[in-house]
Scaffold this motif. Structure first.
Motif, short mmCIF file in Angstrom:
data_model
loop_
_atom_site.label_atom_id
_atom_site.label_comp_id
_atom_site.label_asym_id
_atom_site.label_seq_id
_atom_site.Cartn_x
_atom_site.Cartn_y
_atom_site.Cartn_z
N LEU A 140 -12.59 -13.97 0.59
CA LEU A 140 -11.92 -13.23 -0.46
C LEU A 140 -10.53 -13.81 -0.67
CD1 LEU A 140 -11.67 -10.77 -2.42
CD2 LEU A 140 -10.86 -9.43 -0.45
N LEU A 141 -10.24 -14.19 -1.90
CA LEU A 141 -8.90 -14.62 -2.29
C LEU A 141 -8.25 -13.45 -3.02
CD1 LEU A 141 -6.63 -16.71 -2.76
CD2 LEU A 141 -7.86 -17.40 -4.84
N VAL A 142 -7.07 -13.04 -2.55
CA VAL A 142 -6.33 -11.96 -3.19
C VAL A 142 -4.99 -12.52 -3.65
CG1 VAL A 142 -5.31 -9.66 -2.94
CG2 VAL A 142 -7.38 -10.25 -1.65
N THR A 143 -4.77 -12.49 -4.96
CA THR A 143 -3.47 -12.88 -5.50
C THR A 143 -2.81 -11.60 -6.03
OG1 THR A 143 -4.58 -13.52 -7.58
CG2 THR A 143 -4.03 -15.27 -6.03
N VAL A 144 -1.56 -11.43 -5.68
CA VAL A 144 -0.82 -10.22 -6.02
C VAL A 144 0.47 -10.62 -6.74
CG1 VAL A 144 0.30 -8.15 -5.10
CG2 VAL A 144 -1.72 -9.09 -3.94
N GLY A 145 0.65 -10.11 -7.96
CA GLY A 145 1.86 -10.43 -8.72
C GLY A 145 2.03 -11.92 -8.92
N LEU A 155 -14.31 -22.20 -6.17
CA LEU A 155 -13.86 -21.05 -5.41
C LEU A 155 -15.10 -20.24 -5.06
CD1 LEU A 155 -11.45 -19.41 -4.35
CD2 LEU A 155 -11.39 -18.26 -6.56
N ARG A 156 -15.61 -20.47 -3.87
CA ARG A 156 -16.88 -19.85 -3.47
C ARG A 156 -16.70 -18.39 -3.09
NH1 ARG A 156 -17.57 -25.19 -0.32
NH2 ARG A 156 -15.74 -24.29 0.60
N SER A 157 -15.47 -17.96 -2.98
CA SER A 157 -15.20 -16.59 -2.59
C SER A 157 -15.01 -15.71 -3.81
CB SER A 157 -13.94 -16.55 -1.73
OG SER A 157 -12.83 -16.99 -2.49
N ARG A 158 -14.91 -14.44 -3.54
CA ARG A 158 -14.53 -13.49 -4.59
C ARG A 158 -13.03 -13.59 -4.78
NH1 ARG A 158 -16.15 -8.09 -2.88
NH2 ARG A 158 -15.49 -7.52 -4.95
N TRP A 159 -12.57 -13.28 -5.98
CA TRP A 159 -11.15 -13.37 -6.29
C TRP A 159 -10.70 -12.00 -6.82
CZ3 TRP A 159 -9.00 -17.50 -10.22
CH2 TRP A 159 -7.61 -17.45 -10.24
N LEU A 160 -9.77 -11.41 -6.12
CA LEU A 160 -9.14 -10.16 -6.54
C LEU A 160 -7.73 -10.51 -6.98
CD1 LEU A 160 -8.96 -7.04 -6.76
CD2 LEU A 160 -8.25 -7.04 -4.35
N ALA A 206 -2.39 2.07 -3.69
CA ALA A 206 -3.49 1.61 -4.54
C ALA A 206 -3.78 0.12 -4.34
CB ALA A 206 -3.19 1.90 -6.00
N VAL A 207 -2.77 -0.66 -3.98
CA VAL A 207 -2.96 -2.08 -3.71
C VAL A 207 -3.85 -2.26 -2.49
CG1 VAL A 207 -1.80 -4.21 -2.98
CG2 VAL A 207 -0.85 -2.84 -4.85
N TYR A 208 -3.55 -1.52 -1.44
CA TYR A 208 -4.33 -1.62 -0.21
C TYR A 208 -5.75 -1.08 -0.41
CZ TYR A 208 0.19 -2.76 1.66
OH TYR A 208 1.40 -3.37 1.88
N ALA A 209 -5.89 -0.05 -1.23
CA ALA A 209 -7.22 0.49 -1.53
C ALA A 209 -8.05 -0.55 -2.28
CB ALA A 209 -7.10 1.77 -2.35
N ALA A 210 -7.45 -1.25 -3.24
CA ALA A 210 -8.17 -2.28 -4.00
C ALA A 210 -8.61 -3.43 -3.08
CB ALA A 210 -7.31 -2.81 -5.13
N ILE A 211 -7.74 -3.82 -2.17
CA ILE A 211 -8.09 -4.88 -1.22
C ILE A 211 -9.22 -4.41 -0.31
CG2 ILE A 211 -7.28 -6.28 0.71
CD1 ILE A 211 -4.49 -6.29 -0.70
N GLY A 212 -9.12 -3.18 0.17
CA GLY A 212 -10.18 -2.63 1.03
C GLY A 212 -11.52 -2.56 0.33
N ALA A 231 -12.54 -4.50 -2.04
CA ALA A 231 -13.03 -5.86 -2.28
C ALA A 231 -13.36 -6.60 -0.98
CB ALA A 231 -11.99 -6.66 -3.07
N PHE A 232 -13.00 -6.02 0.14
CA PHE A 232 -13.17 -6.69 1.43
C PHE A 232 -14.63 -7.06 1.63
CE2 PHE A 232 -10.83 -7.82 5.12
CZ PHE A 232 -11.73 -7.86 6.17
N PRO A 233 -14.89 -8.29 2.06
CA PRO A 233 -16.27 -8.77 2.15
C PRO A 233 -17.07 -8.19 3.32
CG PRO A 233 -14.75 -10.44 2.92
CD PRO A 233 -13.92 -9.30 2.40
N GLY A 234 -18.36 -8.26 3.16
CA GLY A 234 -19.27 -7.94 4.25
C GLY A 234 -19.36 -6.47 4.59
N THR A 235 -19.65 -6.23 5.84
CA THR A 235 -19.87 -4.86 6.32
C THR A 235 -18.58 -4.22 6.81
OG1 THR A 235 -20.34 -5.71 8.52
CG2 THR A 235 -22.21 -5.40 7.03
N TYR A 236 -17.46 -4.84 6.54
CA TYR A 236 -16.18 -4.33 7.04
C TYR A 236 -15.56 -3.31 6.13
CZ TYR A 236 -16.66 -8.15 10.27
OH TYR A 236 -17.12 -8.98 11.24
N ARG A 237 -16.28 -2.84 5.13
CA ARG A 237 -15.73 -1.86 4.18
C ARG A 237 -15.60 -0.52 4.81
NH1 ARG A 237 -18.63 -3.48 -1.44
NH2 ARG A 237 -17.77 -5.54 -1.47
#
Length: 132
Positions: free
Chosen positions: A33-38, A68-73, A118-124, A126-132
Motif C-alpha cells: 500500500l502506497l499512501v500519499t498525504v497532502g 505500481l503493483r500496490s494499492r494507492w491511497l 479520519a486520516v488514520y481511519a482511511a489508512i486503516g 485501506a490496509f492490506p490483507g487480514t490486518y484490517r
C-alpha cells in the motif's frame, strides 16, 4: 511476511511514488500500500517533473503508474493548496483518492492531517490483507 505500507507526506509523497514505480528498483521489497498525504504527485505529473518527464511523458507516466503493483491511497484536503487529487493524472488509481478536510485554512491545513482521526481511519480501511 508482513505487509509493507509506505506512508509519505507532501514532497515525500513524490519521492515515495518515484521509488514505488521505478523499474530500476525492481529488487526492492514489494509495497502493498502506497499512501500519499497532502502530496503534489499529480501536479508534478501534470508539469512533467516526475522521473518520467520528457517526450514520451504521458506514456511513461501511465506505464510507471501501472508498475505500481500496490494499492494507492491519496489523501488530500481541498483547503490545502499543496495537495492534489490523483484521479486526473492517474485514472487507474482514481478510487484511491480521499478528500479529508481538516477544517483549517492554509497553511495550517497542510500539516493538520496528522491530528485528524479520519486520516488514520482511511489508512486503516485501506490496509492490506487480514490486518484490517
Amino acid at each position: 511476511d508482513e505487509p509493507l505500507v509506505l506512508i509519505a507526506h507532501s514532497l515525500g509523497g513524490i519521492i515515495a511514488y518515484e521509488y514505488a514505480t521505478d523499474g530500476a528498483l525492481a529488487d526492492r521489497p514489494p509495497i502493498d500500500l502506497l499512501v500519499t498525504v497532502g502530496s503534489q504527485v499529480a501536479l508534478f505529473a501534470e508539469y512533467e517533473l516526475l522521473h518520467a518527464a520528457g517526450a514520451a511523458h504521458d506514456h511513461l507516466v501511465a506505464s510507471r503508474a501501472a508498475q505500481l503493483r500496490s494499492r494507492w491511497l491519496n489523501i488530500y484536503d481541498p483547503d490545502d493548496f499543496l495537495s492534489f487529487p490523483i484521479a486526473g493524472m492517474f485514472p487507474a488509481a482514481a478510487d484511491g483518492d480521499r478528500s479529508i478536510g481538516a477544517g483549517k485554512p492554509f497553511p495550517a491545513s497542510h500539516t493538520a492531517y496528522w491530528t485528524n482521526p479520519a486520516v488514520y481511519a482511511a489508512i486503516g480501511e485501506a490496509f492490506p490483507g487480514t490486518y484490517r
